[in-house]
Design a protein around this motif. Structure first.
Motif, PDB file in Angstrom:
ATOM      1  N   MET A 191       0.843  -1.195   0.000  1.00  0.00           N
ATOM      2  CA  MET A 191       0.000   0.000   0.000  1.00  0.00           C
ATOM      3  C   MET A 191       0.876   1.242   0.000  1.00  0.00           C
ATOM      4  O   MET A 191       2.085   1.156   0.182  1.00  0.00           O
ATOM      5  CB  MET A 191      -0.935  -0.001   1.213  1.00  0.00           C
ATOM      6  N   ILE A 192       0.231   2.395  -0.228  1.00  0.00           N
ATOM      7  CA  ILE A 192       0.931   3.678  -0.210  1.00  0.00           C
ATOM      8  C   ILE A 192       0.368   4.494   0.942  1.00  0.00           C
ATOM      9  O   ILE A 192      -0.852   4.658   1.080  1.00  0.00           O
ATOM     10  CB  ILE A 192       0.729   4.457  -1.537  1.00  0.00           C
ATOM     11  N   LEU A 193       1.262   4.995   1.783  1.00  0.00           N
ATOM     12  CA  LEU A 193       0.905   5.819   2.935  1.00  0.00           C
ATOM     13  C   LEU A 193       1.397   7.238   2.686  1.00  0.00           C
ATOM     14  O   LEU A 193       2.591   7.442   2.436  1.00  0.00           O
ATOM     15  CB  LEU A 193       1.553   5.258   4.206  1.00  0.00           C
ATOM     16  N   GLU A 194       0.482   8.211   2.733  1.00  0.00           N
ATOM     17  CA  GLU A 194       0.889   9.609   2.588  1.00  0.00           C
ATOM     18  C   GLU A 194       1.118  10.190   3.972  1.00  0.00           C
ATOM     19  O   GLU A 194       0.251  10.094   4.845  1.00  0.00           O
ATOM     20  CB  GLU A 194      -0.181  10.432   1.875  1.00  0.00           C
ATOM     21  N   ALA A 195       2.303  10.749   4.170  1.00  0.00           N
ATOM     22  CA  ALA A 195       2.650  11.383   5.432  1.00  0.00           C
ATOM     23  C   ALA A 195       3.488  12.612   5.124  1.00  0.00           C
ATOM     24  O   ALA A 195       4.447  12.516   4.362  1.00  0.00           O
ATOM     25  CB  ALA A 195       3.414  10.417   6.328  1.00  0.00           C
ATOM     26  N   MET A 196       3.125  13.734   5.676  1.00  0.00           N
ATOM     27  CA  MET A 196       3.848  14.991   5.473  1.00  0.00           C
ATOM     28  C   MET A 196       4.038  15.300   3.985  1.00  0.00           C
ATOM     29  O   MET A 196       5.129  15.642   3.544  1.00  0.00           O
ATOM     30  CB  MET A 196       5.191  14.952   6.205  1.00  0.00           C
ATOM     31  N   LYS A 197       2.984  15.119   3.219  1.00  0.00           N
ATOM     32  CA  LYS A 197       2.968  15.434   1.772  1.00  0.00           C
ATOM     33  C   LYS A 197       3.892  14.533   0.953  1.00  0.00           C
ATOM     34  O   LYS A 197       4.235  14.837  -0.173  1.00  0.00           O
ATOM     35  CB  LYS A 197       3.328  16.897   1.516  1.00  0.00           C
ATOM     36  N   MET A 198       4.320  13.399   1.523  1.00  0.00           N
ATOM     37  CA  MET A 198       5.172  12.461   0.804  1.00  0.00           C
ATOM     38  C   MET A 198       4.479  11.114   0.733  1.00  0.00           C
ATOM     39  O   MET A 198       3.812  10.700   1.677  1.00  0.00           O
ATOM     40  CB  MET A 198       6.529  12.312   1.491  1.00  0.00           C
ATOM     41  N   GLU A 199       4.640  10.418  -0.381  1.00  0.00           N
ATOM     42  CA  GLU A 199       4.081   9.086  -0.546  1.00  0.00           C
ATOM     43  C   GLU A 199       5.126   8.047  -0.153  1.00  0.00           C
ATOM     44  O   GLU A 199       6.233   8.046  -0.671  1.00  0.00           O
ATOM     45  CB  GLU A 199       3.632   8.875  -1.991  1.00  0.00           C
ATOM     46  N   ASN A 200       4.765   7.170   0.783  1.00  0.00           N
ATOM     47  CA  ASN A 200       5.674   6.158   1.299  1.00  0.00           C
ATOM     48  C   ASN A 200       5.140   4.777   0.950  1.00  0.00           C
ATOM     49  O   ASN A 200       3.982   4.469   1.238  1.00  0.00           O
ATOM     50  CB  ASN A 200       5.774   6.285   2.824  1.00  0.00           C
ATOM     51  N   GLU A 201       5.982   3.956   0.333  1.00  0.00           N
ATOM     52  CA  GLU A 201       5.584   2.596   0.011  1.00  0.00           C
ATOM     53  C   GLU A 201       5.661   1.751   1.269  1.00  0.00           C
ATOM     54  O   GLU A 201       6.682   1.718   1.948  1.00  0.00           O
ATOM     55  CB  GLU A 201       6.493   2.007  -1.068  1.00  0.00           C
ATOM     56  N   ILE A 202       4.578   1.061   1.580  1.00  0.00           N
ATOM     57  CA  ILE A 202       4.561   0.116   2.689  1.00  0.00           C
ATOM     58  C   ILE A 202       4.733  -1.256   2.055  1.00  0.00           C
ATOM     59  O   ILE A 202       3.927  -1.676   1.227  1.00  0.00           O
ATOM     60  CB  ILE A 202       3.235   0.193   3.482  1.00  0.00           C
ATOM     61  N   VAL A 203       5.812  -1.947   2.424  1.00  0.00           N
ATOM     62  CA  VAL A 203       6.181  -3.195   1.760  1.00  0.00           C
ATOM     63  C   VAL A 203       6.032  -4.395   2.682  1.00  0.00           C
ATOM     64  O   VAL A 203       6.031  -4.266   3.911  1.00  0.00           O
ATOM     65  CB  VAL A 203       7.619  -3.121   1.213  1.00  0.00           C
ATOM     66  N   ALA A 204       5.932  -5.568   2.075  1.00  0.00           N
ATOM     67  CA  ALA A 204       5.841  -6.825   2.819  1.00  0.00           C
ATOM     68  C   ALA A 204       7.168  -7.078   3.531  1.00  0.00           C
ATOM     69  O   ALA A 204       8.223  -6.998   2.908  1.00  0.00           O
ATOM     70  CB  ALA A 204       5.515  -7.967   1.880  1.00  0.00           C
TER      71      ALA A 204
END
Length: 127
Positions: free
Chosen positions: A87-100
């Motif tokens: 999934m993709i998590l947006e935090a502080m205007k940045m997109e962060n990939e959440i990986v297995a």
């Protein structure tokens, strides 16, 4: 002084060295007195989110920071390999990939698009 700091669930011992402040006055300029740093207490262990009660056994995918889920690309029953984007998590205007974190099968997905999550929230479970 030594402190214990918890970062992403890991405890680190930090040593801070005290030094003397040097203040140089400029003609007729006000001089601020040095201010001692307030003591920092070791943070308490974070409380487990209520949603964790329904989490099944397996490797938990944990939110590294608070934010909003922009998209969920994995589904329950899907086989994943370590490093696959779940999934993709947006935090502080940045997109962060959440990986297995490991190879396995997605057993649970506990969030959906637009969900708001806190640090250490369980996002998914891989078995």
């Amino acid at each position: 002084m030594k402190y214990v700091v918890t970062l992403n669930g890991k405890n680190y011992e930090v040593e801070v060295e005290e030094t003397e402040a040097v203040i140089t006055a400029v003609a007729d300029a006000p001089v601020a007195a040095p201010v001692a740093a307030a003591p920092v207490a070791a943070p308490a262990a974070p409380a487990a989110p209520a949603a964790n009660a329904a989490v099944s056994e397996g490797a938990q995918v944990i939110a590294p920071m608070p934010g909003t889920i922009l998209s969920v690309s994995a589904s329950v029953g899907q086989a994943v390999k370590s490093g696959d984007v779940l999934m993709i998590l947006e935090a502080m205007k940045m997109e962060n990939e959440i990986v297995a974190p490991c190879d396995g099968t997605v057993k649970q997905i506990l969030v959906q698009k637009s969900s708001t999550v806190d640090t250490s929230s369980v996002l998914a479970v891989i078995g």
